[in-house]
Scaffold this motif. Structure first.
Motif, PDB file in Angstrom:
ATOM      1  N   ALA A 100      10.148  -6.311  -0.802  1.00 40.45           N
ATOM      2  CA  ALA A 100      11.397  -6.519  -1.528  1.00 40.45           C
ATOM      3  C   ALA A 100      12.443  -7.193  -0.648  1.00 40.45           C
ATOM      4  O   ALA A 100      13.217  -8.035  -1.120  1.00 40.45           O
ATOM      5  CB  ALA A 100      11.918  -5.185  -2.050  1.00 40.45           C
ATOM      6  N   SER A 101      12.477  -6.848   0.624  1.00 43.14           N
ATOM      7  CA  SER A 101      13.394  -7.530   1.542  1.00 43.14           C
ATOM      8  C   SER A 101      13.019  -9.001   1.674  1.00 43.14           C
ATOM      9  O   SER A 101      13.895  -9.882   1.739  1.00 43.14           O
ATOM     10  CB  SER A 101      13.368  -6.850   2.910  1.00 43.14           C
ATOM     11  OG  SER A 101      13.897  -5.540   2.831  1.00 43.14           O
ATOM     12  N   ALA A 102      11.713  -9.280   1.705  1.00 37.90           N
ATOM     13  CA  ALA A 102      11.260 -10.674   1.751  1.00 37.90           C
ATOM     14  C   ALA A 102      11.625 -11.402   0.467  1.00 37.90           C
ATOM     15  O   ALA A 102      11.966 -12.589   0.483  1.00 37.90           O
ATOM     16  CB  ALA A 102       9.751 -10.725   1.984  1.00 37.90           C
ATOM     17  N   LEU A 103      11.548 -10.697  -0.658  1.00 41.10           N
ATOM     18  CA  LEU A 103      11.945 -11.277  -1.937  1.00 41.10           C
ATOM     19  C   LEU A 103      13.394 -11.761  -1.872  1.00 41.10           C
ATOM     20  O   LEU A 103      13.711 -12.890  -2.282  1.00 41.10           O
ATOM     21  CB  LEU A 103      11.771 -10.221  -3.030  1.00 41.10           C
ATOM     22  CG  LEU A 103      12.269 -10.546  -4.434  1.00 41.10           C
ATOM     23  CD1 LEU A 103      11.457 -11.674  -5.050  1.00 41.10           C
ATOM     24  CD2 LEU A 103      12.201  -9.300  -5.333  1.00 41.10           C
ATOM     25  N   ALA A 124       0.814  -1.217   0.000  1.00 39.35           N
ATOM     26  CA  ALA A 124       0.000   0.000   0.000  1.00 39.35           C
ATOM     27  C   ALA A 124       0.842   1.259   0.000  1.00 39.35           C
ATOM     28  O   ALA A 124       0.337   2.344  -0.284  1.00 39.35           O
ATOM     29  CB  ALA A 124      -0.943   0.005   1.208  1.00 39.35           C
ATOM     30  N   ASP A 125       2.150   1.139   0.328  1.00 41.03           N
ATOM     31  CA  ASP A 125       2.980   2.332   0.420  1.00 41.03           C
ATOM     32  C   ASP A 125       4.449   1.925   0.277  1.00 41.03           C
ATOM     33  O   ASP A 125       4.776   0.751   0.073  1.00 41.03           O
ATOM     34  CB  ASP A 125       2.745   3.063   1.745  1.00 41.03           C
ATOM     35  CG  ASP A 125       2.907   2.163   2.965  1.00 41.03           C
ATOM     36  OD1 ASP A 125       3.652   1.151   2.883  1.00 41.03           O
ATOM     37  OD2 ASP A 125       2.310   2.465   4.012  1.00 41.03           O
ATOM     38  N   GLU A 126       5.334   2.908   0.393  1.00 43.48           N
ATOM     39  CA  GLU A 126       6.751   2.661   0.188  1.00 43.48           C
ATOM     40  C   GLU A 126       7.323   1.706   1.235  1.00 43.48           C
ATOM     41  O   GLU A 126       8.133   0.836   0.911  1.00 43.48           O
ATOM     42  CB  GLU A 126       7.506   3.994   0.203  1.00 43.48           C
ATOM     43  CG  GLU A 126       8.917   3.905  -0.327  1.00 43.48           C
ATOM     44  CD  GLU A 126       9.446   5.249  -0.798  1.00 43.48           C
ATOM     45  OE1 GLU A 126      10.684   5.414  -0.805  1.00 43.48           O
ATOM     46  OE2 GLU A 126       8.645   6.125  -1.159  1.00 43.48           O
ATOM     47  N   ALA A 127       6.904   1.859   2.474  1.00 44.99           N
ATOM     48  CA  ALA A 127       7.399   0.957   3.518  1.00 44.99           C
ATOM     49  C   ALA A 127       6.965  -0.479   3.236  1.00 44.99           C
ATOM     50  O   ALA A 127       7.737  -1.429   3.440  1.00 44.99           O
ATOM     51  CB  ALA A 127       6.895   1.409   4.881  1.00 44.99           C
ATOM     52  N   GLY A 128       5.742  -0.634   2.754  1.00 42.32           N
ATOM     53  CA  GLY A 128       5.259  -1.970   2.424  1.00 42.32           C
ATOM     54  C   GLY A 128       6.035  -2.595   1.290  1.00 42.32           C
ATOM     55  O   GLY A 128       6.335  -3.800   1.307  1.00 42.32           O
TER      56      GLY A 128
END
Length: 220
Positions: free
Chosen positions: A77-80, A68-72
């Motif tokens: 991406a870190s999880a990726l 929903a936002d940049e933090a999300g």
């Protein structure tokens, strides 16, 4: 929530059956894994995808909950990256063939660009590449500047292994010299088996970048 829980992975069969992922899976099979007359070279648009498909090493991912936002997006991406590093095979000749495609339906392209730009050094430092795709991406093809290989109807972030052929993408002149130097240093660390000619070009690029930074050139 831990890093791995931020996204859910799907194999190709599951992606083809999921309406949120089907069009991206079809695009991978029908475009990315096939030749294109405007590509400027022989072979598939991405030469590594056909083998990855045959080995069953492509995964598709959705953020949970949706971004929903940049933090999300940063968390997804870190999880990726965490999922790619944990994904088998983690060693051996086919470790370079695994790919995870994070599908980001409806996400604004400027958000994808900002997060990609911010996190790419972390991926490269771990011997990975992070690709960004979105509608009308202006990035030119390596062999035909009129070709647009990074266009995708759906915004995506894609994690894969760094390979020797990635050196031109890590030394693009639009990167500031500090970033080029970091990228090439990581390339030399992770691509020890690259050809002597490729490593020589990498050392030359690193010397050039460090020279632009006003630092001592790379002497190795």
């Amino acid at each position: 929530m831990n890093d791995l829980a931020c996204i859910r992975l799907f194999d190709e069969r599951e992606a083809a059956a999921d309406e949120r992922l089907r069009s991206v899976a079809d695009w991978i099979s029908g475009h990315v894994a096939r030749p294109h007359p405007d590509l400027g070279r022989r072979g598939a648009v991405c030469p590594f995808v056909p083998l990855s498909q045959r080995l069953g090493l492509i995964r598709f991912a959705l953020a949970t909950p949706p971004v929903a936002d940049e933090a999300g997006l940063e968390a997804a991406a870190s999880a990726l990256k965490a999922h790619w590093l944990a994904m088998e095979p983690r060693g051996g000749p086919h470790a370079i063939d695994k790919t995870i495609v994070l599908v980001l339906p409806g996400l604004p392209e400027d958000l994808v660009v900002r997060v990609h730009d911010r996190l790419k050094p972390e991926f490269v430092g771990d011997g990975m590449m992070l690709g960004e795709f979105f509608p009308d991406h202006p990035g030119p093809g390596l062999h035909n500047p009129a070709f647009r290989p990074l266009h995708s109807d759906t915004p995506l972030l894609v994690a894969r292994s760094m390979v020797a052929n990635d050196l031109p993408f890590l030394t693009e002149k639009h990167y500031p010299p500090e970033r080029r130097a970091g990228f090439v240093a990581a390339f030399l660390e992770h691509q020890s088996s690259a050809s002597a000619a490729t490593r020589r070009r990498a050392r030359e690029e690193l010397e050039l970048a460090r020279g632009e930074m006003g630092r001592c050139p790379f002497l190795q």
